[in-house]
Design a protein around this motif. Structure first.
Motif, PDB file in Angstrom:
ATOM      1  N   PHE A 170     -61.719 -47.705 -55.637  1.00  0.00           N
ATOM      2  CA  PHE A 170     -62.584 -46.573 -55.989  1.00  0.00           C
ATOM      3  C   PHE A 170     -63.487 -46.165 -54.831  1.00  0.00           C
ATOM      4  O   PHE A 170     -63.676 -44.978 -54.564  1.00  0.00           O
ATOM      5  CB  PHE A 170     -63.422 -46.898 -57.233  1.00  0.00           C
ATOM      6  N   LEU A 172     -62.011 -43.560 -52.341  1.00  0.00           N
ATOM      7  CA  LEU A 172     -61.528 -42.246 -52.785  1.00  0.00           C
ATOM      8  C   LEU A 172     -62.206 -41.080 -52.069  1.00  0.00           C
ATOM      9  O   LEU A 172     -61.622 -40.008 -51.940  1.00  0.00           O
ATOM     10  CB  LEU A 172     -61.707 -42.087 -54.299  1.00  0.00           C
ATOM     11  N   TRP A 200     -59.786 -38.101 -53.251  1.00  0.00           N
ATOM     12  CA  TRP A 200     -60.314 -37.518 -54.487  1.00  0.00           C
ATOM     13  C   TRP A 200     -60.133 -36.003 -54.505  1.00  0.00           C
ATOM     14  O   TRP A 200     -59.628 -35.436 -55.474  1.00  0.00           O
ATOM     15  CB  TRP A 200     -61.790 -37.860 -54.671  1.00  0.00           C
ATOM     16  N   GLU A 242     -57.763 -34.103 -57.218  1.00  0.00           N
ATOM     17  CA  GLU A 242     -58.363 -33.138 -58.154  1.00  0.00           C
ATOM     18  C   GLU A 242     -57.788 -31.740 -57.913  1.00  0.00           C
ATOM     19  O   GLU A 242     -57.556 -30.984 -58.861  1.00  0.00           O
ATOM     20  CB  GLU A 242     -59.883 -33.162 -58.018  1.00  0.00           C
ATOM     21  N   PRO A 265     -65.429 -38.733 -56.397  1.00  0.00           N
ATOM     22  CA  PRO A 265     -65.598 -38.482 -57.832  1.00  0.00           C
ATOM     23  C   PRO A 265     -66.936 -39.027 -58.311  1.00  0.00           C
ATOM     24  O   PRO A 265     -67.468 -39.986 -57.751  1.00  0.00           O
ATOM     25  CB  PRO A 265     -64.424 -39.241 -58.472  1.00  0.00           C
ATOM     26  N   LYS A 302     -65.911 -43.684 -62.022  1.00  0.00           N
ATOM     27  CA  LYS A 302     -64.529 -44.123 -62.265  1.00  0.00           C
ATOM     28  C   LYS A 302     -63.897 -43.377 -63.435  1.00  0.00           C
ATOM     29  O   LYS A 302     -62.696 -43.111 -63.428  1.00  0.00           O
ATOM     30  CB  LYS A 302     -64.481 -45.631 -62.509  1.00  0.00           C
ATOM     31  N   TRP A 349     -62.458 -40.121 -62.224  1.00  0.00           N
ATOM     32  CA  TRP A 349     -61.198 -40.368 -61.524  1.00  0.00           C
ATOM     33  C   TRP A 349     -60.067 -40.629 -62.532  1.00  0.00           C
ATOM     34  O   TRP A 349     -58.999 -40.026 -62.447  1.00  0.00           O
ATOM     35  CB  TRP A 349     -61.352 -41.556 -60.572  1.00  0.00           C
TER      36      TRP A 349
END
Length: 158
Positions: free
Chosen positions: A34, A37, A49, A53, A87, A90, A93
């Motif tokens: 994480f 990202l 990320w 997205e 993000p 979590k 995400w």
């Protein structure tokens, strides 16, 4: 449905899902820590990320356009790209990953149920076939960028 159309749908499903000649989105974004990202190594303009997205938003837009005459696309480019490279949390995400999978499944259902070649009535000449190819092409392009970032961060398998 003709044998040729059935074969085309099978191949489109493979193309959209990945795993043949290209890495699919699931494989590209699995097991990313994480905290990485939001990284933008070597001054790259996007993070994993933001790319993920962006894939979600764009795929959703093409799905909704394909099935909903009242759909309004986001403004380009700001509506298609998250501003923050990371993000929020979590859960954000995980929601993005889940929505990519769900929207792709829904698009594949549409692909299987509609005439691939028929012009979408509210479009300007687009068909489900065109939208399928556009989703696959767009996603593959950005998956390659995700893999490059993963390689630069030392978190890709090969």
């Amino acid at each position: 449905m003709s044998k040729g159309t059935e074969m085309l749908i099978v191949e489109l499903k493979k193309l959209l899902s990945g795993g043949a000649a290209h890495v699919g989105i699931k494989e590209a974004i699995t097991d990313i820590p994480f905290e990485l990202l939001g990284e933008q190594p070597h001054n790259l303009p996007y993070s994993i990320w933001q790319l993920t997205e962006h894939i979600r938003i764009t795929q959703w837009d093409m799905l909704e356009f394909s099935r909903n005459a009242a759909h309004q696309s986001p403004e380009w480019p700001e509506g298609y790209w998250p501003q923050d490279p990371t993000p929020k949390d979590k859960e954000t995400w995980e929601k993005t990953v889940e929505e990519i999978e769900n929207d792709l499944d829904t698009f594949i259902e549409l692909l299987e149920s509609e005439d691939l070649y028929e012009t979408i009535p509210h479009g300007t000449g687009q068909s489900i076939l065109r939208e399928a190819l556009q989703i696959a092409d767009h996603t593959a392009y950005h998956i390659a960028e995700i893999i490059i970032i993963r390689r630069l961060l030392g978190i890709w398998k090969s």
